[in-house]
Design a protein around this motif. Sequence first.
Motif, mmCIF file in Angstrom:
data_model
loop_
_atom_site.group_PDB
_atom_site.id
_atom_site.type_symbol
_atom_site.label_atom_id
_atom_site.label_comp_id
_atom_site.label_asym_id
_atom_site.label_seq_id
_atom_site.Cartn_x
_atom_site.Cartn_y
_atom_site.Cartn_z
ATOM 1 N N ASP A 157 -5.117 -1.008 -1.082
ATOM 2 C CA ASP A 157 -3.730 -1.454 -1.224
ATOM 3 C C ASP A 157 -3.358 -2.480 -0.163
ATOM 4 O O ASP A 157 -2.612 -3.415 -0.435
ATOM 5 C CB ASP A 157 -2.773 -0.259 -1.156
ATOM 6 C CG ASP A 157 -2.787 0.584 -2.416
ATOM 7 O OD1 ASP A 157 -3.381 0.147 -3.425
ATOM 8 O OD2 ASP A 157 -2.207 1.684 -2.404
ATOM 9 N N TYR A 158 -3.888 -2.319 1.049
ATOM 10 C CA TYR A 158 -3.600 -3.290 2.105
ATOM 11 C C TYR A 158 -4.195 -4.654 1.727
ATOM 12 O O TYR A 158 -3.518 -5.680 1.825
ATOM 13 C CB TYR A 158 -4.140 -2.830 3.459
ATOM 14 C CG TYR A 158 -3.928 -3.876 4.523
ATOM 15 C CD1 TYR A 158 -2.678 -4.059 5.098
ATOM 16 C CD2 TYR A 158 -4.956 -4.722 4.907
ATOM 17 C CE1 TYR A 158 -2.462 -5.055 6.042
ATOM 18 C CE2 TYR A 158 -4.745 -5.711 5.853
ATOM 19 C CZ TYR A 158 -3.501 -5.882 6.412
ATOM 20 O OH TYR A 158 -3.284 -6.874 7.338
ATOM 21 N N ILE A 159 -5.446 -4.665 1.303
ATOM 22 C CA ILE A 159 -6.084 -5.932 0.934
ATOM 23 C C ILE A 159 -5.314 -6.609 -0.199
ATOM 24 O O ILE A 159 -5.114 -7.823 -0.181
ATOM 25 C CB ILE A 159 -7.557 -5.714 0.534
ATOM 26 C CG1 ILE A 159 -8.370 -5.282 1.755
ATOM 27 C CG2 ILE A 159 -8.148 -6.989 -0.071
ATOM 28 C CD1 ILE A 159 -9.806 -4.889 1.445
ATOM 29 N N LEU A 160 -4.862 -5.811 -1.157
ATOM 30 C CA LEU A 160 -4.139 -6.370 -2.298
ATOM 31 C C LEU A 160 -2.709 -6.790 -1.966
ATOM 32 O O LEU A 160 -2.033 -7.397 -2.785
ATOM 33 C CB LEU A 160 -4.118 -5.363 -3.450
ATOM 34 C CG LEU A 160 -5.468 -5.042 -4.075
ATOM 35 C CD1 LEU A 160 -5.330 -3.947 -5.117
ATOM 36 C CD2 LEU A 160 -6.101 -6.289 -4.677
ATOM 37 N N GLY A 161 -2.236 -6.454 -0.775
ATOM 38 C CA GLY A 161 -0.881 -6.820 -0.382
ATOM 39 C C GLY A 161 0.183 -5.877 -0.905
ATOM 40 O O GLY A 161 1.366 -6.205 -0.890
ATOM 41 N N LEU A 162 -0.228 -4.683 -1.352
ATOM 42 C CA LEU A 162 0.732 -3.712 -1.876
ATOM 43 C C LEU A 162 1.383 -2.895 -0.768
ATOM 44 O O LEU A 162 2.400 -2.248 -1.001
ATOM 45 C CB LEU A 162 0.038 -2.770 -2.869
ATOM 46 C CG LEU A 162 -0.601 -3.462 -4.079
ATOM 47 C CD1 LEU A 162 -1.377 -2.456 -4.917
ATOM 48 C CD2 LEU A 162 0.473 -4.149 -4.912
ATOM 49 N N THR A 163 0.793 -2.919 0.406
ATOM 50 C CA THR A 163 1.345 -2.223 1.569
ATOM 51 C C THR A 163 0.959 -2.986 2.822
ATOM 52 O O THR A 163 -0.027 -3.733 2.817
ATOM 53 C CB THR A 163 0.824 -0.765 1.647
ATOM 54 O OG1 THR A 163 1.419 -0.114 2.773
ATOM 55 C CG2 THR A 163 -0.688 -0.718 1.807
ATOM 56 N N ASP A 164 1.719 -2.793 3.864
ATOM 57 C CA ASP A 164 1.368 -3.377 5.155
ATOM 58 C C ASP A 164 0.665 -2.356 6.047
ATOM 59 O O ASP A 164 0.328 -2.642 7.180
ATOM 60 C CB ASP A 164 2.617 -3.921 5.857
ATOM 61 C CG ASP A 164 3.143 -5.169 5.162
ATOM 62 O OD1 ASP A 164 2.332 -5.904 4.567
ATOM 63 O OD2 ASP A 164 4.365 -5.399 5.207
ATOM 64 N N ASP A 165 0.461 -1.160 5.514
ATOM 65 C CA ASP A 165 -0.241 -0.097 6.232
ATOM 66 C C ASP A 165 -1.738 -0.319 6.039
ATOM 67 O O ASP A 165 -2.263 -0.148 4.943
ATOM 68 C CB ASP A 165 0.184 1.269 5.682
ATOM 69 C CG ASP A 165 -0.406 2.431 6.458
ATOM 70 O OD1 ASP A 165 -1.102 2.198 7.473
ATOM 71 O OD2 ASP A 165 -0.164 3.576 6.051
ATOM 72 N N LYS A 166 -2.432 -0.703 7.100
ATOM 73 C CA LYS A 166 -3.854 -1.022 6.999
ATOM 74 C C LYS A 166 -4.717 0.196 6.718
ATOM 75 O O LYS A 166 -5.750 0.093 6.076
ATOM 76 C CB LYS A 166 -4.361 -1.669 8.294
ATOM 77 C CG LYS A 166 -3.918 -3.076 8.506
ATOM 78 C CD LYS A 166 -4.575 -3.627 9.747
ATOM 79 C CE LYS A 166 -4.179 -5.070 9.967
ATOM 80 N NZ LYS A 166 -4.841 -5.625 11.143
ATOM 81 N N LEU A 167 -4.318 1.330 7.235
ATOM 82 C CA LEU A 167 -5.195 2.490 7.195
ATOM 83 C C LEU A 167 -5.169 3.208 5.859
ATOM 84 O O LEU A 167 -4.111 3.456 5.291
ATOM 85 C CB LEU A 167 -4.815 3.474 8.303
ATOM 86 C CG LEU A 167 -4.906 2.941 9.728
ATOM 87 C CD1 LEU A 167 -4.496 4.016 10.707
ATOM 88 C CD2 LEU A 167 -6.300 2.447 10.037
ATOM 89 N N SER A 168 -6.340 3.536 5.387
ATOM 90 C CA SER A 168 -6.431 4.386 4.208
ATOM 91 C C SER A 168 -6.153 5.818 4.641
ATOM 92 O O SER A 168 -6.234 6.149 5.821
ATOM 93 C CB SER A 168 -7.820 4.285 3.576
ATOM 94 O OG SER A 168 -8.783 4.820 4.444
ATOM 95 N N THR A 169 -5.841 6.673 3.713
ATOM 96 C CA THR A 169 -5.526 8.057 4.059
ATOM 97 C C THR A 169 -6.701 8.743 4.728
ATOM 98 O O THR A 169 -6.521 9.642 5.527
ATOM 99 C CB THR A 169 -5.097 8.852 2.817
ATOM 100 O OG1 THR A 169 -6.110 8.727 1.826
ATOM 101 C CG2 THR A 169 -3.774 8.374 2.278
#
Length: 109
Positions: free
Chosen positions: A59-71
């Motif tokens: 999601d971060y790479i796609l620009g859907l979130t600014d949260d870099k970390l995956s769960t």
Amino acid sequence: MKERANRLYELRCSLRLSQTAVGIRLNLSQSRVSAYERGESIPSDVLKGFACLYCVSVDYILGLTDDKLSTSVKDLRGAEHQLLAFYRSLSPESKKVVDGMVRGYEPKV
């Protein structure tokens, strides 16, 4: 698409990796890595590979979130996250060396 391309470029640069080095780790040519950093469409398996290599969420790479970390890496401390990102950026040969070093430090039971 521009945001995804920028993020891929910035993530690669933050690890000080060349496009060739990323290509080797993801089994891609340097020209494919360059194309993805220019905004060309990325297959889902390659996108997952980028996320794993850079220790960020898809999601971060796609620009859907600014949260870099995956769960899966949210519970890691800063230094642990940096070590994981560094380890994932190593070549297979270098990973074997590090793995051997780590095994050498394991307590003998």
